[in-house]
Design a protein around this motif. Structure first.
Motif, PDB file in Angstrom:
ATOM      1  N   GLY A  96       5.042   7.526  11.745  1.00 60.82           N
ATOM      2  CA  GLY A  96       5.898   6.530  12.372  1.00 60.82           C
ATOM      3  C   GLY A  96       5.214   5.214  12.661  1.00 60.82           C
ATOM      4  O   GLY A  96       5.737   4.386  13.421  1.00 60.82           O
ATOM      5  N   GLN A  97       4.029   5.006  12.057  1.00 60.75           N
ATOM      6  CA  GLN A  97       3.293   3.761  12.275  1.00 60.75           C
ATOM      7  C   GLN A  97       3.619   2.745  11.178  1.00 60.75           C
ATOM      8  O   GLN A  97       4.509   2.967  10.365  1.00 60.75           O
ATOM      9  N   LYS A  98       2.882   1.653  11.152  1.00 63.06           N
ATOM     10  CA  LYS A  98       3.077   0.636  10.121  1.00 63.06           C
ATOM     11  C   LYS A  98       2.844   1.283   8.751  1.00 63.06           C
ATOM     12  O   LYS A  98       1.880   2.039   8.572  1.00 63.06           O
ATOM     13  N   ARG A  99       3.736   1.009   7.799  1.00 61.23           N
ATOM     14  CA  ARG A  99       3.699   1.714   6.514  1.00 61.23           C
ATOM     15  C   ARG A  99       3.386   0.808   5.337  1.00 61.23           C
ATOM     16  O   ARG A  99       3.851  -0.319   5.253  1.00 61.23           O
ATOM     17  N   LYS A 100       2.622   1.382   4.422  1.00 64.15           N
ATOM     18  CA  LYS A 100       2.444   0.794   3.092  1.00 64.15           C
ATOM     19  C   LYS A 100       3.458   1.475   2.163  1.00 64.15           C
ATOM     20  O   LYS A 100       4.127   2.434   2.542  1.00 64.15           O
ATOM     21  N   LEU A 101       3.529   1.012   0.931  1.00 62.70           N
ATOM     22  CA  LEU A 101       4.480   1.584  -0.027  1.00 62.70           C
ATOM     23  C   LEU A 101       4.242   3.081  -0.223  1.00 62.70           C
ATOM     24  O   LEU A 101       5.196   3.864  -0.269  1.00 62.70           O
ATOM     25  N   GLY A 102       2.965   3.476  -0.301  1.00 64.74           N
ATOM     26  CA  GLY A 102       2.635   4.893  -0.497  1.00 64.74           C
ATOM     27  C   GLY A 102       3.086   5.756   0.668  1.00 64.74           C
ATOM     28  O   GLY A 102       3.553   6.888   0.482  1.00 64.74           O
ATOM     29  N   ASP A 103       2.960   5.238   1.889  1.00 64.98           N
ATOM     30  CA  ASP A 103       3.426   5.974   3.079  1.00 64.98           C
ATOM     31  C   ASP A 103       4.943   6.154   3.026  1.00 64.98           C
ATOM     32  O   ASP A 103       5.473   7.223   3.339  1.00 64.98           O
TER      33      ASP A 103
END
Length: 232
Positions: A96-103
């Protein structure tokens, strides 16, 4: 004066384990769209300001994953199946944190799995497949983009046949256009022509003139490319 951050914590309660958690969301005022692809994929001015990355909420306690499109209703037996196949296998961690595309890809695949186990509507599952395809497009991974466009196309057809899109934000005209466009992009040309034609037939009955015009443009493009291929 306090500066407002683009990303904030949304308080959530898991519908499976009933525990509270937070999931990052993007404030709409910070999202700026440059343009749209012909399958409605929005192209944002920056990767960081992409709300698609935060569409899925993953419970860090039990792993149950969902979107705002999920129904609060669990059909009989599905809670037990999700408990056994997702929650009992879950190694607690926080997505639920800041996401990159992979996340974001991980969160969508979890939500698709939960949605299938929960027997969510076809229209809901198809929307997640399509967003996965869009993320892979931005990563320029054509193989995976094609894979998820095909899954989205098939599941949108299932939705059309089951009529389960009624009462959602997706109108019949938009759904038929999407099936046509995703079919075109995955080289299912007969199906693409069939559904584009269905959209064009609605021109005197629908207020969605923009979508009807898009269908007409795609239909002409396909006809012209077929003529070129025949002449080659």
């Amino acid at each position: 004066m306090t500066e407002i951050e683009p990303i904030f914590d949304k308080k959530c309660e898991c519908r499976m384990c009933k525990k509270s958690f937070t999931s990052k969301k993007l404030r709409s005022r910070f999202t700026k769209v440059k343009d749209y692809d012909t399958d409605f994929c929005p192209n944002y001015t920056s990767e960081e300001a992409n709300p698609i990355l935060y569409h899925v909420e993953v419970c860090p306690h039990c792993g149950y994953s969902s979107t705002s499109d999920f129904s609060p209703y669990f059909p009989p037996g599905t809670i037990e199946v999700i408990q056994a196949k997702v929650c009992d296998q879950w190694n607690p961690h926080d997505l639920g944190q800041k996401r990159k595309l992979g996340d974001a890809i991980k969160t969508y695949k979890l939500a698709v799995y939960c949605g299938l186990l929960k027997k969510e509507k076809y229209i809901t599952i198809a929307g997640m497949y399509m967003r996965l395809a869009w993320i892979y497009r931005s990563l320029q991974n054509e193989e995976q983009e094609q894979r998820f466009l095909k899954l989205a196309s098939k599941t949108y057809v299932d939705s059309y046949m089951a009529d389960d899109f009624r009462g959602t934000q997706v109108s019949e005209v938009k759904l038929m256009y999407l099936i046509g466009e995703l079919s075109r992009r995955t080289h299912q040309n007969d199906q693409a022509v069939k559904f584009f034609s269905k959209v064009i037939e609605q021109q005197n009955r629908s207020i969605e003139s923009g979508i009807i015009e898009m269908a007409r443009e795609r239909w002409y493009e396909m006809r012209d490319s077929q003529k070129t291929a025949n002449q080659a």
